[in-house]
Design a protein around this motif. Sequence first.
Motif, PDB file in Angstrom:
ATOM      1  N   LEU A   1      -1.055  -2.886  -9.292  1.00 40.48           N
ATOM      2  CA  LEU A   1      -1.448  -1.486  -9.224  1.00 40.48           C
ATOM      3  C   LEU A   1      -2.917  -1.268  -9.554  1.00 40.48           C
ATOM      4  O   LEU A   1      -3.552  -0.379  -9.004  1.00 40.48           O
ATOM      5  CB  LEU A   1      -0.565  -0.650 -10.157  1.00 40.48           C
TER       6      LEU A   1
ATOM      7  N   ILE B   1       3.999   5.539 -12.884  1.00 42.26           N
ATOM      8  CA  ILE B   1       4.630   4.283 -12.490  1.00 42.26           C
ATOM      9  C   ILE B   1       4.916   3.495 -13.758  1.00 42.26           C
ATOM     10  O   ILE B   1       4.011   3.248 -14.559  1.00 42.26           O
ATOM     11  CB  ILE B   1       3.735   3.482 -11.524  1.00 42.26           C
TER      12      ILE B   1
ATOM     13  N   THR C   1       8.384   6.778 -10.836  1.00 39.85           N
ATOM     14  CA  THR C   1       8.984   5.631 -10.170  1.00 39.85           C
ATOM     15  C   THR C   1       8.593   4.364 -10.929  1.00 39.85           C
ATOM     16  O   THR C   1       8.011   4.425 -11.998  1.00 39.85           O
ATOM     17  CB  THR C   1       8.582   5.566  -8.683  1.00 39.85           C
TER      18      THR C   1
ATOM     19  N   THR D   1       9.888  -0.342  -7.231  1.00 36.07           N
ATOM     20  CA  THR D   1      10.163   0.593  -6.141  1.00 36.07           C
ATOM     21  C   THR D   1       8.958   0.719  -5.223  1.00 36.07           C
ATOM     22  O   THR D   1       9.107   0.735  -3.995  1.00 36.07           O
ATOM     23  CB  THR D   1      10.571   1.974  -6.697  1.00 36.07           C
ATOM     24  N   ILE D   2       7.762   0.775  -5.788  1.00 26.96           N
ATOM     25  CA  ILE D   2       6.546   0.831  -4.971  1.00 26.96           C
ATOM     26  C   ILE D   2       6.470  -0.400  -4.079  1.00 26.96           C
ATOM     27  O   ILE D   2       6.176  -0.298  -2.889  1.00 26.96           O
ATOM     28  CB  ILE D   2       5.279   0.947  -5.854  1.00 26.96           C
ATOM     29  N   ASP D   3       6.756  -1.579  -4.647  1.00 22.52           N
ATOM     30  CA  ASP D   3       6.782  -2.813  -3.847  1.00 22.52           C
ATOM     31  C   ASP D   3       7.739  -2.673  -2.669  1.00 22.52           C
ATOM     32  O   ASP D   3       7.405  -3.023  -1.533  1.00 22.52           O
ATOM     33  CB  ASP D   3       7.236  -4.008  -4.702  1.00 22.52           C
TER      34      ASP D   3
ATOM     35  N   ILE E   1       6.322  -0.238  -0.002  1.00 24.69           N
ATOM     36  CA  ILE E   1       5.208  -0.820   0.747  1.00 24.69           C
ATOM     37  C   ILE E   1       5.683  -1.933   1.669  1.00 24.69           C
ATOM     38  O   ILE E   1       5.241  -2.048   2.810  1.00 24.69           O
ATOM     39  CB  ILE E   1       4.097  -1.303  -0.209  1.00 24.69           C
TER      40      ILE E   1
ATOM     41  N   VAL F   1      12.997   7.108  -7.222  1.00 22.19           N
ATOM     42  CA  VAL F   1      11.858   8.028  -7.235  1.00 22.19           C
ATOM     43  C   VAL F   1      12.422   9.383  -7.633  1.00 22.19           C
ATOM     44  O   VAL F   1      13.376   9.863  -7.030  1.00 22.19           O
ATOM     45  CB  VAL F   1      11.168   8.135  -5.859  1.00 22.19           C
TER      46      VAL F   1
END
Length: 131
Positions: free
Chosen positions: A13, A49, A81, A85-87, A90, A105
Amino acid sequence: LVNVTYAQSELDLESLDLEKLVEAYNQNLEKVPEFVKNIFGNERINFYIDGELFVGLAGEGGKIVEYKKGGIDKPTMNVYTTGDTIDQLIDGDKTLLEAVKDKSVSYQGVGLVNKIKFGIIKIFQGIFLRK
């Protein structure tokens, strides 16, 4: 959100190029689900995050018009989140709709009016996003 490919297996990040992400999002606005533009499109949002305030975004008509690492002033909502979850978002392993549905989220309004507004949206979300 729009998928942006990074050549790393685990998302770092701190090294994320926000300008590149915002540019990719705005250039692909037609691919953003309508529910995202309708709910989040005209808000000032701080993203947390893994419990840490990461970035703030301001939208107009669904387009991101302002962003700042560490958050923005006078947010109208907060989104929560995890890095995992971001991974997944993306990498395309999960859609934003799926993440909202499975609560990886979540969001809440800031201030009384926005808490009521987003509380009502969550009621409708619960009705329309049932499995």
